[in-house]
Design a protein around this motif. Sequence first.
Motif, PDB file in Angstrom:
ATOM      1  N   VAL A 296       0.866  -1.175   0.000  1.00  0.00           N
ATOM      2  CA  VAL A 296       0.000   0.000   0.000  1.00  0.00           C
ATOM      3  C   VAL A 296       0.900   1.222   0.000  1.00  0.00           C
ATOM      4  O   VAL A 296       1.837   1.318   0.791  1.00  0.00           O
ATOM      5  N   HIS A 297       0.640   2.130  -0.934  1.00  0.00           N
ATOM      6  CA  HIS A 297       1.472   3.329  -1.021  1.00  0.00           C
ATOM      7  C   HIS A 297       0.612   4.560  -1.201  1.00  0.00           C
ATOM      8  O   HIS A 297      -0.235   4.591  -2.090  1.00  0.00           O
ATOM      9  N   PRO A 298       0.833   5.568  -0.325  1.00  0.00           N
ATOM     10  CA  PRO A 298       1.687   5.535   0.862  1.00  0.00           C
ATOM     11  C   PRO A 298       1.134   4.598   1.926  1.00  0.00           C
ATOM     12  O   PRO A 298      -0.049   4.248   1.887  1.00  0.00           O
ATOM     13  N   GLY A 299       1.994   4.207   2.853  1.00  0.00           N
ATOM     14  CA  GLY A 299       1.605   3.219   3.851  1.00  0.00           C
ATOM     15  C   GLY A 299       0.353   3.618   4.602  1.00  0.00           C
ATOM     16  O   GLY A 299      -0.501   2.787   4.893  1.00  0.00           O
ATOM     17  N   VAL A 300       0.248   4.882   4.945  1.00  0.00           N
ATOM     18  CA  VAL A 300      -0.974   5.453   5.519  1.00  0.00           C
ATOM     19  C   VAL A 300      -1.467   6.497   4.527  1.00  0.00           C
ATOM     20  O   VAL A 300      -0.786   7.494   4.282  1.00  0.00           O
ATOM     21  N   PRO A 301      -2.622   6.288   3.907  1.00  0.00           N
ATOM     22  CA  PRO A 301      -3.101   7.236   2.892  1.00  0.00           C
ATOM     23  C   PRO A 301      -3.200   8.654   3.440  1.00  0.00           C
ATOM     24  O   PRO A 301      -3.626   8.875   4.577  1.00  0.00           O
ATOM     25  N   GLN A 302      -2.800   9.612   2.603  1.00  0.00           N
ATOM     26  CA  GLN A 302      -2.843  11.021   2.997  1.00  0.00           C
ATOM     27  C   GLN A 302      -4.103  11.714   2.486  1.00  0.00           C
ATOM     28  O   GLN A 302      -4.428  12.808   2.923  1.00  0.00           O
ATOM     29  N   THR A 303      -4.777  11.078   1.532  1.00  0.00           N
ATOM     30  CA  THR A 303      -6.068  11.559   1.041  1.00  0.00           C
ATOM     31  C   THR A 303      -7.001  10.356   1.008  1.00  0.00           C
ATOM     32  O   THR A 303      -6.747   9.352   1.676  1.00  0.00           O
ATOM     33  N   HIS A 304      -8.056  10.422   0.199  1.00  0.00           N
ATOM     34  CA  HIS A 304      -8.948   9.262   0.082  1.00  0.00           C
ATOM     35  C   HIS A 304      -8.525   8.355  -1.071  1.00  0.00           C
ATOM     36  O   HIS A 304      -9.266   7.440  -1.442  1.00  0.00           O
ATOM     37  N   GLN A 305      -7.323   8.587  -1.618  1.00  0.00           N
ATOM     38  CA  GLN A 305      -6.803   7.776  -2.718  1.00  0.00           C
ATOM     39  C   GLN A 305      -5.405   7.276  -2.377  1.00  0.00           C
ATOM     40  O   GLN A 305      -4.612   7.962  -1.717  1.00  0.00           O
ATOM     41  N   PHE A 306      -5.103   6.066  -2.857  1.00  0.00           N
ATOM     42  CA  PHE A 306      -3.773   5.508  -2.655  1.00  0.00           C
ATOM     43  C   PHE A 306      -3.556   4.396  -3.667  1.00  0.00           C
ATOM     44  O   PHE A 306      -4.492   3.950  -4.344  1.00  0.00           O
ATOM     45  N   GLN A 307      -2.308   3.952  -3.790  1.00  0.00           N
ATOM     46  CA  GLN A 307      -1.964   2.856  -4.690  1.00  0.00           C
ATOM     47  C   GLN A 307      -1.958   1.532  -3.928  1.00  0.00           C
ATOM     48  O   GLN A 307      -1.565   1.478  -2.757  1.00  0.00           O
TER      49      GLN A 307
END
Length: 375
Positions: A296-307
Amino acid sequence: MANEQSTPLDPAARRFAALRGAERLLSGPRPRSIAERLAELSGEAGHAAYDLDGRPDMYGDGIVAALEERVAALLGMEAAAFFPTGTMAQQVALRCWAERTGNPLVAMHPLAHPEVHERHAFAQLSGLRSVWPTQEPRLPSAEEVAGCDEPFGTLMLELPLRDAGFVLPSWDELSAVVEATRERDAVVHFDGARLWETTAHFGRTLPEIAELADSVYVSFYKTLGGVSGAALAGPAEFVAQAKAWRHRYGGQLWQQWPAALSALVGLDQELPRLDAYIAHAKVVAKALAAVPGSRVHPGVPQTHQFQYWLPYAAEALHETTLRQAEETKRALFAGWRASPVPGYAFTEITVMTPALEWSPEEIEDALGEFLKMLR
């Protein structure tokens, strides 16, 4: 008589049908038909957003002007201009600042939208050049901006940087970057296509964030679910200049009320939900990360989207995504792409209203089912 065989759907139609027919979706909004979109805009949501008994806009007045005023107020800026596309808004913004500063050099990230997704229109159409303060998969630091070896006139920051994983700097880091840019007598432009969802991470309001920049572009379809469209906000003189270039670029359309109305609906309905989306994205990410070998990137999502990365081929993952949606009516993902890391593919997770219904246990169960179907 020969047996009749059904014609297979084209990939886009199959994906639309599979995701629209799913009873549970984890990533993104539920796909809607043209009729459903029209019904939404002409229904209660549309009437709440604007007076639908009034006349349509003509060359940017009416509902388009109302949207511009609302965006300027939301961002705490003097004025805003509606654009049919974000690409056009970005090109006009960079061109206007180059004219005002007398400097055609733009500092940006190599993963920024104009570099990756706009066919280098800033160079092809306006004769601008780019310089990269950093090539790391993050926004540049103040030290990197200060140490840039070419005298750029504009710094463009994409917040969040989508192709690096929707990553953001801290508020102190962002403030320091802006200060370093000012010390070089350059201006700051925010590519804020997804700026709406940065307030939770920064712990600041939209006007406080926008105040750091000389101009800000925001999108109406990426987060807010609009039909299309974008806005460019900044000082009144700058926006007037941008509107002149909008006309030259072919962006002053006869009528744009469907896009403007859908943007107003998105501001009414989606903007207030973003904090809930962002909070639940952390829950979703933690549940997905339990799979051995996943990332999971980033490890802790900074928005409501992540890879989300898995060690399989993109084609196999995409096919399994569609099969699971078609056969079980549960859709965890949208689409997959090959990653820069050999043996991995990744998808972008977008937590919206459908995802709020999923508990960690339900995600774990559906993900186990997905992996079994994949193998």
